[in-house]
Design a protein around this motif. Sequence first.
Motif, PDB file in Angstrom:
ATOM      1  N   PHE A  23       0.821  -1.220   0.000  1.00 20.80           N
ATOM      2  CA  PHE A  23       0.000   0.000   0.000  1.00 20.80           C
ATOM      3  C   PHE A  23       0.853   1.268   0.000  1.00 20.80           C
ATOM      4  O   PHE A  23       0.461   2.282  -0.574  1.00 20.80           O
ATOM      5  CB  PHE A  23      -1.016  -0.029   1.140  1.00 20.80           C
ATOM      6  CG  PHE A  23      -2.147  -0.991   0.848  1.00 20.80           C
ATOM      7  CD1 PHE A  23      -3.010  -0.756  -0.213  1.00 20.80           C
ATOM      8  CD2 PHE A  23      -2.317  -2.146   1.583  1.00 20.80           C
ATOM      9  CE1 PHE A  23      -4.036  -1.652  -0.513  1.00 20.80           C
ATOM     10  CE2 PHE A  23      -3.332  -3.049   1.289  1.00 20.80           C
ATOM     11  CZ  PHE A  23      -4.198  -2.798   0.235  1.00 20.80           C
ATOM     12  N   ARG A  29       2.858   5.548  -6.025  1.00 19.48           N
ATOM     13  CA  ARG A  29       2.607   5.528  -7.473  1.00 19.48           C
ATOM     14  C   ARG A  29       1.474   6.473  -7.839  1.00 19.48           C
ATOM     15  O   ARG A  29       1.433   7.030  -8.930  1.00 19.48           O
ATOM     16  CB  ARG A  29       2.222   4.109  -7.926  1.00 19.48           C
ATOM     17  CG  ARG A  29       3.420   3.217  -8.203  1.00 19.48           C
ATOM     18  CD  ARG A  29       2.991   1.926  -8.851  1.00 19.48           C
ATOM     19  NE  ARG A  29       2.438   0.967  -7.907  1.00 19.48           N
ATOM     20  CZ  ARG A  29       1.268   0.352  -8.042  1.00 19.48           C
ATOM     21  NH1 ARG A  29       0.521   0.590  -9.091  1.00 19.48           N
ATOM     22  NH2 ARG A  29       0.837  -0.505  -7.141  1.00 19.48           N
ATOM     23  N   VAL A  86      -2.685  -8.677  -1.257  1.00 20.75           N
ATOM     24  CA  VAL A  86      -1.491  -7.869  -1.519  1.00 20.75           C
ATOM     25  C   VAL A  86      -0.362  -8.732  -2.079  1.00 20.75           C
ATOM     26  O   VAL A  86      -0.215  -9.897  -1.717  1.00 20.75           O
ATOM     27  CB  VAL A  86      -0.949  -7.163  -0.244  1.00 20.75           C
ATOM     28  CG1 VAL A  86      -1.850  -6.035   0.192  1.00 20.75           C
ATOM     29  CG2 VAL A  86      -0.735  -8.135   0.896  1.00 20.75           C
ATOM     30  N   VAL A  87       0.403  -8.108  -2.959  1.00 23.14           N
ATOM     31  CA  VAL A  87       1.607  -8.751  -3.489  1.00 23.14           C
ATOM     32  C   VAL A  87       2.744  -7.751  -3.337  1.00 23.14           C
ATOM     33  O   VAL A  87       2.558  -6.543  -3.562  1.00 23.14           O
ATOM     34  CB  VAL A  87       1.405  -9.156  -4.972  1.00 23.14           C
ATOM     35  CG1 VAL A  87       2.705  -9.639  -5.601  1.00 23.14           C
ATOM     36  CG2 VAL A  87       0.328 -10.236  -5.081  1.00 23.14           C
ATOM     37  N   ARG A 123      -4.638  -3.614 -11.730  1.00 22.54           N
ATOM     38  CA  ARG A 123      -4.596  -5.083 -11.741  1.00 22.54           C
ATOM     39  C   ARG A 123      -5.643  -5.654 -10.808  1.00 22.54           C
ATOM     40  O   ARG A 123      -6.246  -6.705 -11.083  1.00 22.54           O
ATOM     41  CB  ARG A 123      -3.201  -5.578 -11.340  1.00 22.54           C
ATOM     42  CG  ARG A 123      -2.175  -5.249 -12.409  1.00 22.54           C
ATOM     43  CD  ARG A 123      -0.794  -5.255 -11.835  1.00 22.54           C
ATOM     44  NE  ARG A 123      -0.637  -4.247 -10.786  1.00 22.54           N
ATOM     45  CZ  ARG A 123       0.516  -3.818 -10.319  1.00 22.54           C
ATOM     46  NH1 ARG A 123       1.638  -4.316 -10.800  1.00 22.54           N
ATOM     47  NH2 ARG A 123       0.570  -2.904  -9.375  1.00 22.54           N
ATOM     48  N   ALA A 124      -5.892  -4.952  -9.714  1.00 20.98           N
ATOM     49  CA  ALA A 124      -6.941  -5.392  -8.787  1.00 20.98           C
ATOM     50  C   ALA A 124      -8.302  -5.262  -9.474  1.00 20.98           C
ATOM     51  O   ALA A 124      -9.094  -6.210  -9.487  1.00 20.98           O
ATOM     52  CB  ALA A 124      -6.887  -4.559  -7.513  1.00 20.98           C
ATOM     53  N   TYR A 128     -10.809  -8.531 -10.249  1.00 20.11           N
ATOM     54  CA  TYR A 128     -12.132  -8.698  -9.630  1.00 20.11           C
ATOM     55  C   TYR A 128     -13.231  -8.735 -10.700  1.00 20.11           C
ATOM     56  O   TYR A 128     -14.176  -9.514 -10.600  1.00 20.11           O
ATOM     57  CB  TYR A 128     -12.404  -7.576  -8.620  1.00 20.11           C
ATOM     58  CG  TYR A 128     -11.323  -7.452  -7.561  1.00 20.11           C
ATOM     59  CD1 TYR A 128     -10.639  -8.584  -7.114  1.00 20.11           C
ATOM     60  CD2 TYR A 128     -10.969  -6.223  -7.011  1.00 20.11           C
ATOM     61  CE1 TYR A 128      -9.629  -8.485  -6.161  1.00 20.11           C
ATOM     62  CE2 TYR A 128      -9.966  -6.123  -6.055  1.00 20.11           C
ATOM     63  CZ  TYR A 128      -9.299  -7.249  -5.645  1.00 20.11           C
ATOM     64  OH  TYR A 128      -8.304  -7.151  -4.706  1.00 20.11           O
ATOM     65  N   ARG A 130     -12.837  -9.755 -13.749  1.00 21.18           N
ATOM     66  CA  ARG A 130     -12.706 -11.033 -14.467  1.00 21.18           C
ATOM     67  C   ARG A 130     -13.211 -12.210 -13.633  1.00 21.18           C
ATOM     68  O   ARG A 130     -13.527 -13.262 -14.176  1.00 21.18           O
ATOM     69  CB  ARG A 130     -11.232 -11.262 -14.839  1.00 21.18           C
ATOM     70  CG  ARG A 130     -10.694 -10.199 -15.791  1.00 21.18           C
ATOM     71  CD  ARG A 130     -10.542 -10.671 -17.185  1.00 21.18           C
ATOM     72  NE  ARG A 130      -9.504 -11.685 -17.304  1.00 21.18           N
ATOM     73  CZ  ARG A 130      -9.363 -12.442 -18.380  1.00 21.18           C
ATOM     74  NH1 ARG A 130     -10.166 -12.308 -19.395  1.00 21.18           N
ATOM     75  NH2 ARG A 130      -8.387 -13.330 -18.428  1.00 21.18           N
TER      76      ARG A 130
HETATM   77  C1  LIG Z   1      -3.466  -5.779  -6.988  1.00 24.87           C
HETATM   78  C2  LIG Z   1      -2.429  -6.883  -6.758  1.00 24.87           C
HETATM   79  C3  LIG Z   1      -2.829  -7.722  -5.546  1.00 24.87           C
HETATM   80  C4  LIG Z   1      -2.423  -7.774  -8.024  1.00 24.87           C
HETATM   81  O1  LIG Z   1      -1.448  -8.795  -7.869  1.00 24.87           O
HETATM   82  P1  LIG Z   1      -0.343  -9.026  -9.015  1.00 24.87           P
HETATM   83  O2  LIG Z   1       0.363 -10.264  -8.700  1.00 24.87           O
HETATM   84  O3  LIG Z   1       0.461  -7.777  -9.135  1.00 24.87           O
HETATM   85  O4  LIG Z   1      -1.266  -9.146 -10.326  1.00 24.87           O
HETATM   86  P2  LIG Z   1      -1.360 -10.324 -11.379  1.00 24.87           P
HETATM   87  O5  LIG Z   1      -0.040 -10.521 -12.017  1.00 24.87           O
HETATM   88  O6  LIG Z   1      -2.002 -11.503 -10.753  1.00 24.87           O
HETATM   89  O7  LIG Z   1      -2.319  -9.642 -12.437  1.00 24.87           O
HETATM   90  C5  LIG Z   1      -3.713  -9.416 -12.309  1.00 24.87           C
HETATM   91  C6  LIG Z   1      -4.275  -9.178 -13.689  1.00 24.87           C
HETATM   92  O8  LIG Z   1      -3.631  -8.066 -14.297  1.00 24.87           O
HETATM   93  C7  LIG Z   1      -2.948  -8.492 -15.506  1.00 24.87           C
HETATM   94  N1  LIG Z   1      -1.636  -7.837 -15.606  1.00 24.87           N
HETATM   95  C8  LIG Z   1      -0.727  -7.691 -14.620  1.00 24.87           C
HETATM   96  N2  LIG Z   1       0.336  -7.009 -15.085  1.00 24.87           N
HETATM   97  C9  LIG Z   1       0.113  -6.738 -16.381  1.00 24.87           C
HETATM   98  C10 LIG Z   1       0.834  -6.050 -17.382  1.00 24.87           C
HETATM   99  N3  LIG Z   1       2.012  -5.474 -17.132  1.00 24.87           N
HETATM  100  N4  LIG Z   1       0.276  -5.942 -18.609  1.00 24.87           N
HETATM  101  C11 LIG Z   1      -0.924  -6.496 -18.869  1.00 24.87           C
HETATM  102  N5  LIG Z   1      -1.664  -7.158 -17.955  1.00 24.87           N
HETATM  103  C12 LIG Z   1      -1.151  -7.278 -16.722  1.00 24.87           C
HETATM  104  C13 LIG Z   1      -2.744  -9.955 -15.317  1.00 24.87           C
HETATM  105  O9  LIG Z   1      -2.567 -10.583 -16.566  1.00 24.87           O
HETATM  106  C14 LIG Z   1      -4.017 -10.357 -14.620  1.00 24.87           C
HETATM  107  O10 LIG Z   1      -5.108 -10.378 -15.520  1.00 24.87           O
HETATM  108  P3  LIG Z   1      -5.605 -11.741 -16.210  1.00 24.87           P
HETATM  109  O11 LIG Z   1      -6.000 -12.657 -15.086  1.00 24.87           O
HETATM  110  O12 LIG Z   1      -6.740 -11.302 -17.051  1.00 24.87           O
HETATM  111  O13 LIG Z   1      -4.449 -12.279 -16.987  1.00 24.87           O
HETATM  112  C15 LIG Z   1      -1.006  -6.286  -6.525  1.00 24.87           C
HETATM  113  O14 LIG Z   1      -0.588  -5.628  -7.692  1.00 24.87           O
HETATM  114  C16 LIG Z   1      -0.919  -5.344  -5.338  1.00 24.87           C
HETATM  115  O15 LIG Z   1      -0.615  -5.765  -4.226  1.00 24.87           O
HETATM  116  N6  LIG Z   1      -1.187  -4.004  -5.548  1.00 24.87           N
HETATM  117  C17 LIG Z   1      -1.081  -3.016  -4.459  1.00 24.87           C
HETATM  118  C18 LIG Z   1      -2.061  -3.279  -3.324  1.00 24.87           C
HETATM  119  C19 LIG Z   1      -3.486  -3.377  -3.821  1.00 24.87           C
HETATM  120  O16 LIG Z   1      -3.994  -2.492  -4.480  1.00 24.87           O
HETATM  121  N7  LIG Z   1      -4.147  -4.491  -3.463  1.00 24.87           N
HETATM  122  C20 LIG Z   1      -5.529  -4.728  -3.817  1.00 24.87           C
HETATM  123  C21 LIG Z   1      -6.370  -4.200  -2.734  1.00 24.87           C
HETATM  124  S1  LIG Z   1      -8.070  -4.427  -3.080  1.00 24.87           S
END
Ligand SMILES: CC(C)(COP(=O)(O)OP(=O)(O)OC[C@H]1O[C@@H](n2cnc3c(N)ncnc32)[C@H](O)[C@@H]1OP(=O)(O)O)[C@@H](O)C(=O)NCCC(=O)NCCS
Length: 283
Positions: A23, A29, A86-87, A123-124, A128, A130
């Motif tokens: 976070f 960002r 979170v990742v 990405r979140a 969700y 999808r």
């Molecule tokens: C949101 C979060 C948990 C996602 O985890 P991640 O491991 O980074 O994401 P993933 O690699 O699993 O990608 C999720 C989706 O985005 C897509 N994606 C990720 N990076 C991408 C890129 N550079 N280009 C295109 N698509 C991308 C993935 O393909 C996937 O979609 P799909 O299932 O249709 O293929 C992580 O980025 C994070 O911790 N963000 C900050 C904290 C946050 O906002 N958490 C969510 C709170 S609700």
Amino acid sequence: MAEFRPIQPDEWPVLRDLAFAAFEDLDRRQGEPVTSPPSEDVIARRFRHVVETDPGGAWLAEEDGRPVGAGLAILREGLWGLSMLVVHPAVQSAGIGRALLERTLRYGDGARGGIIMSSDDWRALRAYARAGFDMHPAARATGVPRRLELPATVRPGSAVDLGLAEAVDRAVRGAAHGSDMEVMLAGDARMFVVEGRGYALGRGSELYLLAATDDEAGRDLLRAVIATAPQGESVQIQNLTATQGWATNVVLEAGLRLAVHGALFLRGDVGPFRPYLPSSAYL
Ligand SMILES: CC(C)(COP(=O)(O)OP(=O)(O)OC[C@H]1O[C@@H](n2cnc3c(N)ncnc32)[C@H](O)[C@@H]1OP(=O)(O)O)[C@@H](O)C(=O)NCCC(=O)NCCS
């Protein structure tokens, strides 16, 4: 290559560190001030509680034995909720988030409905949507509020009002919060009640949760939370989706600023879901 395993309650510091890293990076960002975390006590109580009540929904991702991500889901009376996903920024966009989400969703197989509170991370939002959830874009109201009157219908609440809270939760979202309420109250939350019609929980300048059976009671409870926030401090009211139009006039009357921020994702049967402002940890 990431590996996945259930997480244990006494590993809560791992969850804290992952959440801070993810976070803090997200705030940076987005050019937002980094949100200050709640006290260590509140964090420990929250993570321990969720992992204890829902061990099947609590997943850790590791790479070479190092924690890199976590997903926590809860089930309450047939309603599924995502409490955290979170990742670590160093390994984001490599499929770990999606894999964690899948595991938390599997835990909720057969649930009547589901709730996710999403950040602005694209990405979140993508993951969700999808997964079959409907997106409800949300606004956030922030700022130092003007003085509001404490409405006459509202009184302070306490643990003796948990029966009322359960009944209202079931009416508004089809499921009570169970022991989550006690955890929130133990973390020095203040509770407000409109007799027979609703309750709200707040802590400091933050609203945790608000549920009512009618819009007027919802508005009075929101006024009470804002009116009793520490003087001169900025308050934050989240999840103002189109469904919660009843809340808009109150936050504007208090002079708060609206900005679109994240989204609520809902699927299946979540009840009327109005008037309702969900809790981020216990939804
Ligand atoms: C949101 C979060 C948990 C996602 O985890 P991640 O491991 O980074 O994401 P993933 O690699 O699993 O990608 C999720 C989706 O985005 C897509 N994606 C990720 N990076 C991408 C890129 N550079 N280009 C295109 N698509 C991308 C993935 O393909 C996937 O979609 P799909 O299932 O249709 O293929 C992580 O980025 C994070 O911790 N963000 C900050 C904290 C946050 O906002 N958490 C969510 C709170 S609700």
